[in-house]
Design an enzyme around this catalytic site. Sequence first.
Site, PDB file in Angstrom:
ATOM      1  N   ASP A 259     115.691  53.031 115.318  1.00 22.68           N
ATOM      2  CA  ASP A 259     114.515  53.096 114.444  1.00 22.68           C
ATOM      3  C   ASP A 259     113.259  52.830 115.272  1.00 22.68           C
ATOM      4  O   ASP A 259     113.158  51.794 115.913  1.00 22.68           O
ATOM      5  CB  ASP A 259     114.666  52.040 113.337  1.00 22.68           C
ATOM      6  CG  ASP A 259     113.445  51.971 112.435  1.00 22.68           C
ATOM      7  OD1 ASP A 259     112.685  52.965 112.404  1.00 22.68           O
ATOM      8  OD2 ASP A 259     113.258  50.937 111.763  1.00 22.68           O
TER       9      ASP A 259
ATOM     10  N   ASP B  63     111.002  50.975 109.646  1.00 19.60           N
ATOM     11  CA  ASP B  63     111.345  51.099 108.217  1.00 19.60           C
ATOM     12  C   ASP B  63     112.828  50.848 107.959  1.00 19.60           C
ATOM     13  O   ASP B  63     113.307  51.006 106.839  1.00 19.60           O
ATOM     14  CB  ASP B  63     110.918  52.471 107.666  1.00 19.60           C
ATOM     15  CG  ASP B  63     111.706  53.618 108.276  1.00 19.60           C
ATOM     16  OD1 ASP B  63     112.496  53.368 109.229  1.00 19.60           O
ATOM     17  OD2 ASP B  63     111.556  54.762 107.813  1.00 19.60           O
TER      18      ASP B  63
ATOM     19  N   ASP C 132     115.445  57.227 113.425  1.00 24.60           N
ATOM     20  CA  ASP C 132     114.594  58.416 113.336  1.00 24.60           C
ATOM     21  C   ASP C 132     114.584  59.195 114.651  1.00 24.60           C
ATOM     22  O   ASP C 132     115.162  58.758 115.651  1.00 24.60           O
ATOM     23  CB  ASP C 132     113.177  58.020 112.900  1.00 24.60           C
ATOM     24  CG  ASP C 132     112.635  56.858 113.722  1.00 24.60           C
ATOM     25  OD1 ASP C 132     112.824  56.878 114.948  1.00 24.60           O
ATOM     26  OD2 ASP C 132     112.056  55.913 113.132  1.00 24.60           O
TER      27      ASP C 132
ATOM     28  N   ASP D 171     123.740  70.384 112.760  1.00 30.15           N
ATOM     29  CA  ASP D 171     124.758  70.290 111.712  1.00 30.15           C
ATOM     30  C   ASP D 171     124.389  71.295 110.629  1.00 30.15           C
ATOM     31  O   ASP D 171     123.287  71.251 110.080  1.00 30.15           O
ATOM     32  CB  ASP D 171     124.765  68.857 111.141  1.00 30.15           C
ATOM     33  CG  ASP D 171     126.148  68.431 110.684  1.00 30.15           C
ATOM     34  OD1 ASP D 171     126.789  69.222 109.970  1.00 30.15           O
ATOM     35  OD2 ASP D 171     126.568  67.313 111.033  1.00 30.15           O
TER      36      ASP D 171
ATOM     37  N   ASP E 199     129.706  72.032 108.541  1.00 33.57           N
ATOM     38  CA  ASP E 199     130.258  71.070 107.591  1.00 33.57           C
ATOM     39  C   ASP E 199     131.252  71.745 106.650  1.00 33.57           C
ATOM     40  O   ASP E 199     130.986  72.831 106.129  1.00 33.57           O
ATOM     41  CB  ASP E 199     129.093  70.483 106.786  1.00 33.57           C
ATOM     42  CG  ASP E 199     129.486  69.271 105.975  1.00 33.57           C
ATOM     43  OD1 ASP E 199     129.902  68.275 106.582  1.00 33.57           O
ATOM     44  OD2 ASP E 199     129.377  69.321 104.743  1.00 33.57           O
TER      45      ASP E 199
ATOM     46  N   GLU F 219     134.092  72.122 110.911  1.00 32.80           N
ATOM     47  CA  GLU F 219     134.803  70.922 110.437  1.00 32.80           C
ATOM     48  C   GLU F 219     135.730  71.333 109.299  1.00 32.80           C
ATOM     49  O   GLU F 219     135.290  71.889 108.300  1.00 32.80           O
ATOM     50  CB  GLU F 219     133.802  69.880 109.935  1.00 32.80           C
ATOM     51  CG  GLU F 219     134.474  68.575 109.577  1.00 32.80           C
ATOM     52  CD  GLU F 219     134.065  68.014 108.227  1.00 32.80           C
ATOM     53  OE1 GLU F 219     134.388  66.844 107.967  1.00 32.80           O
ATOM     54  OE2 GLU F 219     133.446  68.735 107.427  1.00 32.80           O
TER      55      GLU F 219
ATOM     56  N   HIS G 295     131.229  60.087 111.945  1.00 36.13           N
ATOM     57  CA  HIS G 295     130.520  59.299 110.923  1.00 36.13           C
ATOM     58  C   HIS G 295     131.320  59.158 109.627  1.00 36.13           C
ATOM     59  O   HIS G 295     130.843  58.507 108.698  1.00 36.13           O
ATOM     60  CB  HIS G 295     129.168  59.952 110.631  1.00 36.13           C
ATOM     61  CG  HIS G 295     129.338  61.321 110.041  1.00 36.13           C
ATOM     62  ND1 HIS G 295     129.837  62.382 110.774  1.00 36.13           N
ATOM     63  CD2 HIS G 295     129.134  61.786 108.794  1.00 36.13           C
ATOM     64  CE1 HIS G 295     129.914  63.444 109.981  1.00 36.13           C
ATOM     65  NE2 HIS G 295     129.498  63.120 108.773  1.00 36.13           N
ATOM     66  N   ASP G 296     132.488  59.781 109.541  1.00 38.40           N
ATOM     67  CA  ASP G 296     133.314  59.699 108.327  1.00 38.40           C
ATOM     68  C   ASP G 296     134.566  58.850 108.524  1.00 38.40           C
ATOM     69  O   ASP G 296     135.386  58.730 107.602  1.00 38.40           O
ATOM     70  CB  ASP G 296     133.812  61.102 107.910  1.00 38.40           C
ATOM     71  CG  ASP G 296     132.697  62.018 107.445  1.00 38.40           C
ATOM     72  OD1 ASP G 296     131.678  61.513 106.944  1.00 38.40           O
ATOM     73  OD2 ASP G 296     132.862  63.239 107.582  1.00 38.40           O
TER      74      ASP G 296
HETATM   75  O1  ISL Z   1     135.048  61.574 104.844  1.00 40.71           O
HETATM   76  C1  ISL Z   1     136.048  61.976 104.319  1.00 40.71           C
HETATM   77  C2  ISL Z   1     137.054  61.045 103.928  1.00 40.71           C
HETATM   78  O2  ISL Z   1     137.836  60.800 105.068  1.00 40.71           O
HETATM   79  C3  ISL Z   1     136.306  63.393 104.160  1.00 40.71           C
HETATM   80  O3  ISL Z   1     137.015  63.691 103.040  1.00 40.71           O
HETATM   81  C4  ISL Z   1     134.981  64.118 104.167  1.00 40.71           C
HETATM   82  O4  ISL Z   1     134.385  64.028 102.931  1.00 40.71           O
HETATM   83  C5  ISL Z   1     135.213  65.542 104.551  1.00 40.71           C
HETATM   84  O5  ISL Z   1     135.715  65.518 105.830  1.00 40.71           O
HETATM   85  C6  ISL Z   1     133.927  66.327 104.558  1.00 40.71           C
HETATM   86  O6  ISL Z   1     132.967  65.729 105.378  1.00 40.71           O
HETATM   87  C7  ISL Z   1     131.740  66.361 105.549  1.00 40.71           C
HETATM   88  O7  ISL Z   1     131.180  66.832 104.331  1.00 40.71           O
HETATM   89  C8  ISL Z   1     130.797  65.857 103.378  1.00 40.71           C
HETATM   90  C9  ISL Z   1     129.982  64.718 103.994  1.00 40.71           C
HETATM   91  O8  ISL Z   1     129.915  63.662 103.082  1.00 40.71           O
HETATM   92  C10 ISL Z   1     130.578  64.224 105.282  1.00 40.71           C
HETATM   93  O9  ISL Z   1     129.777  63.237 105.863  1.00 40.71           O
HETATM   94  C11 ISL Z   1     130.752  65.414 106.173  1.00 40.71           C
HETATM   95  O10 ISL Z   1     131.162  65.090 107.477  1.00 40.71           O
HETATM   96  C12 ISL Z   1     129.979  66.582 102.353  1.00 40.71           C
HETATM   97  O11 ISL Z   1     128.944  67.294 102.982  1.00 40.71           O
END
Ligand code: ISL
Length: 556
Positions: free
Chosen positions: A21, A25, A29, A98, A199, A253, A326-327
């Site tokens: 950041d 805030d 960023d 992305d 995505d 993905e 990030h997931d």
């Molecule tokens: O994160 C999950 C649980 O493990 C997955 O089901 C995830 O939702 C899926 O891989 C899709 O992810 C992507 O699309 C989503 C978004 O929330 C995620 O951050 C993204 O990586 C919807 O756009």
Amino acid sequence: MEKAWWKEAVVYQIYPRSFMDSDGDGVGDLRGIIRRLDYIKELGVDVIWLSPCYKSPNDDNGYDISDYRDIMDEFGTMADFQELLQGIHERGMKLLMDLVVNHTSDEHPWFVESRKSRENPYRDYYIWRDGKDGKEPNNWTSYFSGPAWQWDEESGQYYLHLFTKKQPDLNWENPKVRQEVYDIMRFWLDMGCDGFRMDVANLYSKVPGLPDGKPGKGRIGAEYYQNGPRIHEFFREMNREVLSRYDIMTVGEMSDVPLEEALRYAGNDSHELNMVFQFEQDDLDTVDGERWAFRKAPLPELKAVFSKWQTAMDGKAWNSLYWTNHDQPRTVSRRGDDGRFRKESQKMLYTMLMTLQGTPYIYQGEEIGMTNAPFASIEDFRDVETRNCWQERVVKGGEDPEKLLEGIRHRARDNARTPMQWDDTENAGFTSGTPWIMVNPNYKEINVKESLEDPDSIFHYMQQLIRMRKSHAAAVYGDFREYQPEHEKLYIYERNYEGQKLYVVLNFSDTDTEFVLPEAWKGEETEPLLGNYPQEPLKNRRMRPYEAAVYIRKEK
Ligand code: ISL
């Protein structure tokens, strides 16, 4: 095997909200990223993948886009973006954007129009249906709890949303929608961006008629929209119209992508995508469709998944290699030991990633061995997936909160989203304000400053790994042969490319483990190349806890 820059590249993923950041805030960023570009360059990576930075009401942290051609207010301006892109290019790196086009935000002008009336020219940009017997058009459920349909009072129909109700699905059957997407792609590519991470890229094509899915535990309906009937046609069209006209990199993905499908999406001659993220390694943790189960997969199962993809894709398609993003939870907490052997196990796990065939992806903070966070209660979580699920299962469903919380703690996406730990000052040096999500209190010990000062740190080992990969074609292109696949603690394999041979031995356990030289390696003259302990020759010996050892055949 055809060579390509994106096969040799190592990628670093930034989740902008949690990286740095610059204006206090509490939200990361673009100017924060600019400030840290030298750091990223120092690691030795070639490509930065930026999670979405477009205009968004942030129902799902930027994965709900309301303007594909502008920057999110909290992240900065288009001028900041251009400076970032230039800074990346000046340092000899590339930028992967992305692309989130399975759905938009419900605040996107297309949807604002679309929901106005059934006659609106944008109606057909989304998937609208009449209800059935006063209920949803079918029984599909959303990834983020509840039905995948939302009733719209004004126009008297339901719209489909596979994610939150603020993420309506685009109608890819409509050729106008596809042209809009291609225009967006050209906009960023013409500006100089170097490719896309796409995505949920295997969800664009839904089976016409949208039939009811098979009822059961977990999500319902997936068989009617994952790897759907027109998906390969869509990618070939996208490739013809856009991708093939630029020297770029693409990765789709795709949760639930079977190997046969991946061979098509990422096949050498498919003219679709360069590679896909497949989820088989992650799915090993899931038990009986339960999202929050946290079984630690036994090593033979984990090896079987990786070895299968290594062998089946060789010469036919290209793999992507990742431990987290990030997931997903943090790697060292999930697959290693985030206590006593944190450094050793993280180094071992990344030795594996950097010695397999495919393009490796490192998520921010992995290079310093960040861990899952000690979230105390549901209030600590920010993620819409977690909050919705809590609402549905605990608040409405009356499930045992402690039990669910235990699962959430292990698997929550927020584990990967706590702020990057830069130093041991307040808020880990991430922000001078109040961070949007808790900082992991272990930042006093685990941070970038400490890692740069310690010659034995994960960061410096990761640098060595990347350098090794760049100077050994066998690490990138070599074929793969595994030994002792049934071994419960060791992963043993070799990589061969044009006479160059690498030998890899990895100990996945926290105890000394007997290593017996495979028959095929006897009599070979080798020397140590890299390891996370003082190196020993390749011979029958004890592998130390989480030891990783890489050898190379001596040149004759
Ligand atoms: O994160 C999950 C649980 O493990 C997955 O089901 C995830 O939702 C899926 O891989 C899709 O992810 C992507 O699309 C989503 C978004 O929330 C995620 O951050 C993204 O990586 C919807 O756009």
